[in-house]
Design an enzyme around this catalytic site. Structure first.
Site, PDB file in Angstrom:
ATOM      1  N   HIS B  80       0.764  -1.059  -0.382  1.00 16.09           N
ATOM      2  CA  HIS B  80       0.586   0.525  -0.060  1.00 16.09           C
ATOM      3  C   HIS B  80       1.227   1.559   0.496  1.00 16.09           C
ATOM      4  CE1 HIS B  80      -2.804   3.519   0.873  1.00 16.09           C
ATOM      5  NE2 HIS B  80      -2.463   3.438   2.537  1.00 16.09           N
ATOM      6  N   ASP B 109       7.096  22.475 -25.667  1.00 11.46           N
ATOM      7  CA  ASP B 109       7.322  21.186 -24.800  1.00 11.46           C
ATOM      8  C   ASP B 109       8.199  20.930 -23.845  1.00 11.46           C
ATOM      9  OD1 ASP B 109       7.258  18.216 -23.967  1.00 11.46           O
ATOM     10  OD2 ASP B 109       6.355  18.512 -26.660  1.00 11.46           O
ATOM     11  N   TRP B 145       7.384  -0.834   4.017  1.00 13.05           N
ATOM     12  CA  TRP B 145       7.555  -0.115   2.735  1.00 13.05           C
ATOM     13  C   TRP B 145       9.125   0.726   2.873  1.00 13.05           C
ATOM     14  CZ3 TRP B 145       8.883   5.292   1.321  1.00 13.05           C
ATOM     15  CH2 TRP B 145       9.178   6.450   2.318  1.00 13.05           C
ATOM     16  N   SER B 172      12.950   6.191 -13.399  1.00 16.29           N
ATOM     17  CA  SER B 172      12.334   7.243 -14.213  1.00 16.29           C
ATOM     18  C   SER B 172      11.575   8.713 -13.050  1.00 16.29           C
ATOM     19  CB  SER B 172      10.237   5.968 -14.152  1.00 16.29           C
ATOM     20  OG  SER B 172       9.702   7.269 -13.853  1.00 16.29           O
ATOM     21  N   SER B 173      12.039   8.763 -11.818  1.00 14.84           N
ATOM     22  CA  SER B 173      12.268   9.962 -11.486  1.00 14.84           C
ATOM     23  C   SER B 173      12.938  10.522 -11.455  1.00 14.84           C
ATOM     24  CB  SER B 173      11.711   9.918 -10.031  1.00 14.84           C
ATOM     25  OG  SER B 173      10.738   9.049  -8.987  1.00 14.84           O
ATOM     26  N   HIS B 256      13.184  11.777   4.411  1.00 17.53           N
ATOM     27  CA  HIS B 256      13.080  12.637   4.676  1.00 17.53           C
ATOM     28  C   HIS B 256      12.504  14.044   3.792  1.00 17.53           C
ATOM     29  CE1 HIS B 256      10.222  14.938   7.481  1.00 17.53           C
ATOM     30  NE2 HIS B 256      11.017  15.607   6.704  1.00 17.53           N
ATOM     31  N   GLU B 258      11.782  12.947   0.577  1.00 17.96           N
ATOM     32  CA  GLU B 258      11.178  12.321  -0.654  1.00 17.96           C
ATOM     33  C   GLU B 258       9.683  12.606  -0.031  1.00 17.96           C
ATOM     34  OE1 GLU B 258      10.875  10.196  -2.780  1.00 17.96           O
ATOM     35  OE2 GLU B 258       8.305   9.644  -2.329  1.00 17.96           O
ATOM     36  N   TYR B 260       8.874  15.155   1.264  1.00 21.78           N
ATOM     37  CA  TYR B 260       8.634  17.011   0.362  1.00 21.78           C
ATOM     38  C   TYR B 260       9.029  16.889  -0.911  1.00 21.78           C
ATOM     39  CZ  TYR B 260       9.616  18.328   5.315  1.00 21.78           C
ATOM     40  OH  TYR B 260       9.519  18.481   6.441  1.00 21.78           O
ATOM     41  N   SER B 271      -1.314  27.796  -3.702  1.00 18.36           N
ATOM     42  CA  SER B 271      -0.435  28.902  -4.135  1.00 18.36           C
ATOM     43  C   SER B 271      -1.627  29.011  -5.377  1.00 18.36           C
ATOM     44  CB  SER B 271       0.889  28.912  -3.789  1.00 18.36           C
ATOM     45  OG  SER B 271       0.937  29.224  -2.807  1.00 18.36           O
ATOM     46  N   HIS B 305      14.803  12.226  13.328  1.00 20.44           N
ATOM     47  CA  HIS B 305      14.053  12.073  13.821  1.00 20.44           C
ATOM     48  C   HIS B 305      12.739  10.946  13.379  1.00 20.44           C
ATOM     49  CE1 HIS B 305      11.504  15.049  10.600  1.00 20.44           C
ATOM     50  NE2 HIS B 305      11.073  14.190   9.949  1.00 20.44           N
ATOM     51  N   HIS B 306      12.941  10.560  11.986  1.00 21.15           N
ATOM     52  CA  HIS B 306      12.379   9.066  12.222  1.00 21.15           C
ATOM     53  C   HIS B 306      12.750   8.014  12.708  1.00 21.15           C
ATOM     54  CE1 HIS B 306      10.360  10.990   8.633  1.00 21.15           C
ATOM     55  NE2 HIS B 306      11.128  11.498   8.008  1.00 21.15           N
ATOM     56  N   THR B 331       6.533  26.326   7.231  1.00 19.16           N
ATOM     57  CA  THR B 331       5.863  25.954   6.818  1.00 19.16           C
ATOM     58  C   THR B 331       5.179  26.934   7.226  1.00 19.16           C
ATOM     59  OG1 THR B 331       7.153  23.710   7.333  1.00 19.16           O
ATOM     60  CG2 THR B 331       4.657  24.051   6.832  1.00 19.16           C
ATOM     61  N   LYS B 334       4.109  30.030   4.562  1.00 24.47           N
ATOM     62  CA  LYS B 334       2.912  29.768   3.994  1.00 24.47           C
ATOM     63  C   LYS B 334       1.717  29.393   4.440  1.00 24.47           C
ATOM     64  CE  LYS B 334       5.989  27.099   1.191  1.00 24.47           C
ATOM     65  NZ  LYS B 334       5.753  27.800  -0.209  1.00 24.47           N
ATOM     66  N   ARG B 453       1.322   0.740  15.826  1.00 32.14           N
ATOM     67  CA  ARG B 453       1.319   0.569  14.257  1.00 32.14           C
ATOM     68  C   ARG B 453       1.475  -0.519  13.358  1.00 32.14           C
ATOM     69  NH1 ARG B 453       5.978   4.219  10.618  1.00 32.14           N
ATOM     70  NH2 ARG B 453       4.429   3.333   9.091  1.00 32.14           N
TER      71      ARG B 453
END
Lengths: 294, 537
Positions: B80, B109, B145, B172-173, B256, B258, B260, B271, B305-306, B331, B334, B453
């Protein structure tokens, strides 16, 4: 119209759920205050940051909601297209959050420093994680044993077991042999693992640390002297198929009861299982000696 | 004027899309077709990943194991997450970028069209490979994951397949990111200066740099897993002098930034939408750009922090706590700028604006729980519980995914030339908003009350909120079926969309006809169009 009917639908659904389980104790909404010398402080930190967030939310969301109501086009609001930026406003809403963060960071750092101060431990127990059980070694006393999921929970948790978990006492949070510790003493746990990474967590003790193969981690806690009792937790790091089925039970005994329990567990020839009966039967935990002593 | 510019095109050699499915869709180098392909693919992955989430929530509806084996449950949580992160959200953003960046900067293009085609067509194969692991001996990856060793290394035949799939997604990315950077740096029409770009372009530019910097790190991490498993290396095994924690450091150095990568384009879309429906220019455009860049920079120095519970030195914990808290500042800037944009505006509530407003509130709630998670002593209690699950779903579902939906409802008339069914879109919005909260808000309580979890079964004290959460999940899942229906109806027909679909919209894309012709900006926009399109700032 649309909004109202959708909302009513959701409310009805929520009410139906609320009404359904008659026994429901909708208590578990918040972090427990816990029973150790530091758990109350950690809980206080959690409540502090929660209320700070609530306060900020009231101001910010209040501002947004006010705008959304007041400046509706349908109410004839005319846009102020000259409002492009304001250095003053930008400085204010940078400085204020910084000040709030500093105010948060100071108590957080102070608590963290206390948590990491592991000097002067009085009892040291080595905890080893396995797929899927815990081993507790009382290094100073020279005995050890395994702690696995209680049999009634294990039977009930099988796929389509037909057993209603609600009738199993402490379903999935009960073990055959609990970790026994004294209250009022600084207990240090040395954590490691024999296979994959596990994590040892008991919410009431406010400690969580990974048990990592090849690494020796440590944590400590000191249960308050009046908090004799049973505290339950679970493995908190995904460790494979039965990750959800390796609970942790900590039995906190008074100094005398703990001493008696240790005496009963020691491999000394005189150790009599009878001492067990004298110990207060705090809960559904049974500490069967010998059989599982490793 | 826009129509006049369009009329010229018809005389040139380009006559619209080639005939034939293969020529049109497989061999295409057209940024609009590729954008469409990306988004259709993302939608497909969204529904497959969503179905997996429903398997999870069905099993968690009540205590006891009713439907699946715990190992399969772990496969579902793993798959998932991989499907949603790499299959749904990232390709959806690349799709929107493909469609909109050339239109917004006045380019004909993307800069590297053939690479654009290649970067898309890798994805179906990557995900076919990933999904096919469900059918190999040992089952699909079930170690989460994050693919932490040693657990992930216990996987069977699925392991090398999943790793190769991750490599392909990464390639690809990276190609997509290169394309975005080159396009934005080299293809802006004369007069479209960097500080005249719409914020969606800005946030994507920064996202693309994050992608280029971190995807190779992920590729390195999973390659080390591969060699540890098959070639006898011991990068992550203490028995051979390695360290399992090293993997976590490498992974989260990718992981991390990722998050963002998933959320910065959302900031860009929001925006664009809030000024349009507030009929007022974005407040503090430049500070928005700087805030985005600051968030991008900070994302590289907060990764641990993870993993506060792995046993880091005190100084390390303090460092990562403080840097993480610092992210709240840009943040916050924003959120305040968006709020100030609505202040003294003239606000209307079309579907894109509804989703954007919901983003504003619910993403902020996710930000608050993120701030709580930054407080290390409290994080010891929150870590690896449902509180974390609630946190990242608040920032990813009503955050990233609602922003994607907002963007689709915003630009869909430009893409198809038709207006969509507003009533259906509003139903989609309200149902999604109600159920997403029923689904995820109780998970805060579950986590605080002590539910870890990634467990397939739980103690009975957690039963009530799990049931509420599962009801929310099924409600949310069913609500999402309205989304493809609304899109399909809009593709097929509907009221004609004006060139400038929304009264308050600014930007070069609205200077073009609706639907946007197959080839646009073959001659760059005039200065008058740029002045007219660019929001004042």
């Amino acid at each position: 119209m649309l909004r109202k009917s959708a909302f009513l639908g959701a409310v009805t659904a929520a009410l139906a759920v609320l009404a359904a389980p008659a026994h429901a104790a909708w208590s578990g909404l918040n972090m427990p205050v816990g029973v150790t010398t530091l758990s109350g402080e950690i809980h206080g930190l959690h409540m502090l940051i929660l209320w700070v967030c609530v306060a900020i939310a009231i101001v910010v969301f209040g501002w947004m909601i006010y705008s959304l109501v007041k400046f509706r086009k349908s109410q004839g609001a005319v846009p102020d297209t000259q409002m492009l930026h304001s250095t003053k406003a930008e400085i204010i809403w940078t400085i204020i959050p910084v000040a709030i963060l500093v105010a948060m960071a100071v108590p957080a750092a102070s608590t963290l420093i206390k948590i990491e101060d592991d000097r002067g431990a009085q009892v040291t127990i080595k905890v080893t994680g396995y797929q899927w059980k815990w081993q507790y070694e009382y290094l100073d006393e020279g005995f050890s044993y395994f702690s696995t999921l209680a049999r009634d929970s294990d039977a009930a948790r099988q796929l389509d077991s037909g057993v209603d978990p609600k009738v199993v006492p402490n379903y999935l949070l009960n073990v055959d042999n609990a970790l026994v510790v004294p209250v009022g003493r600084k207990v240090r746990l040395l954590l490691t693992s024999q296979d994959v990474i596990h994590a040892w967590w008991v919410p009431d003790l406010a400690v969580k640390k990974d048990a990592i193969p090849g690494v020796m981690n440590q944590l400590w806690f000191e249960i308050q002297p009046d908090k004799v009792g049973v505290y339950r937790g679970q493995c908190a790091e995904l460790c494979g198929r039965d990750h959800g089925f390796m609970p942790i039970v900590v039995e906190a005994k008074s100094a005398e009861d703990y001493a008696a329990w240790v005496a009963s567990k020691k491999p000394a020839p005189a150790a009599a299982p009878a001492a067990e009966a004298a110990a207060p039967a705090a809960a559904a935990v049974t500490t069967t000696p010998a059989a599982n002593a490793g | 004027m826009a129509h006049a510019a369009h009329a010229d095109h018809a005389d040139h050699e380009h006559h619209g899309p080639p005939k034939g499915f293969i020529q049109r869709w497989v061999m295409t180098t057209n940024h609009k077709d590729i954008g469409t392909l990306y988004m259709v693919f993302a939608g497909l992955m969204f529904f497959i990943g969503g179905a997996m989430a429903l398997v999870i929530r069905a099993e968690l509806f009540q205590p006891g194991l009713q439907f699946v084996d715990p190992q399969f449950f772990n496969s579902m949580t793993t798959a998932h997450a991989l499907m949603m992160v790499f299959g749904a959200v990232m390709p959806a953003w690349v799709g929107v970028a493909n469609w909109m960046i050339p239109l917004q900067i006045g380019a004909p293009d993307m800069a590297l069209p053939r690479m654009n085609n290649f970067s898309f067509w890798i994805l179906p194969f990557a995900f076919l490979l990933l999904i096919s692991t469900l059918f190999v001996p040992g089952g699909s990856p079930a170690g989460g994951w994050t693919l932490y060793p040693p657990l992930t290394l216990q996987g069977g035949d699925a392991l090398p397949m999943a790793i190769f799939a991750v490599h392909m997604m990464g390639i690809s990315s990276i190609m997509g990111a290169i394309n975005v950077i080159v396009t934005l740096m080299n293809m802006r029409a004369p007069g479209v200066t960097l500080l005249r770009m719409p914020l969606f372009c800005w946030t994507w530019l920064i996202t693309a740099y994050l992608l280029i910097l971190v995807m190779p790190v992920l590729a390195g991490a999973v390659t080390m897993l591969l060699t540890d498993h098959f070639f006898g290396t011991t990068f992550f095994s203490a028995a051979g002098g390695g360290d399992p924690v090293l993997y976590q450091h490498i992974f989260w150095f990718f992981g991390h930034p990722e998050v963002y990568i998933l959320i910065l384009p959302a900031f860009g879309v929001v925006s664009e939408i809030i000024p349009t429906f507030s009929r007022k220019p974005l407040f503090g455009y430049e500070s928005m750009v700087y805030a985005t860049a600051s968030i991008g920079f900070l994302s590289f120095i907060v990764w641990a922090h993870h993993m506060f519970t792995v046993g880091m030195p005190l100084a390390g914990q303090l460092f990562f706590m403080l840097t993480t808290m610092m992210i709240a500042v840009p943040t916050g800037v924003k959120v305040f700028n968006w709020s100030a944009t609505m202040w003294k505006g003239s606000i209307s509530f079309e579907p894109p604006m509804l989703f954007a407003i919901c983003f504003l509130f619910l993403f902020t709630i996710g930000g608050f729980s993120g701030l709580m998670l930054a407080i290390t002593p409290a994080d010891f209690q929150y870590h690896d519980t449902y509180f974390v699950v609630a946190h990242f779903h608040y920032v990813l579902v009503p955050g990233a995914i609602f922003a994607i939906m907002a963007g689709v409802y915003y630009w869909l008339p430009k893409w198809t030339g038709h207006m969509y069914n507003m009533t259906l879109a509003k139903w989609h919005f309200w149902m999604s908003t109600i159920f997403v909260n029923v689904l995820f808000f109780p998970q805060h309580f579950l986590g605080l009350a002590g539910m870890p979890r990634r467990i397939p079964d739980y103690s009975t004290q957690f039963a009530e909120w799990n049931m509420v959460s599962s009801i929310g999940a099924f409600g949310f899942g069913v609500s999402q079926l309205m989304f493809p229906i609304a899109i399909w109806q809009c593709v097929k027909g509907g009221a004609r969309a004006a060139d400038k679909v929304w009264e308050g919209a600014h930007g070069l894309e609205w200077e073009l006809p609706s639907p946007a012709p197959y080839h646009t900006w073959e001659s760059p926009p005039s200065m008058a169009q740029i002045e007219h399109g660019a929001p004042a700032h």
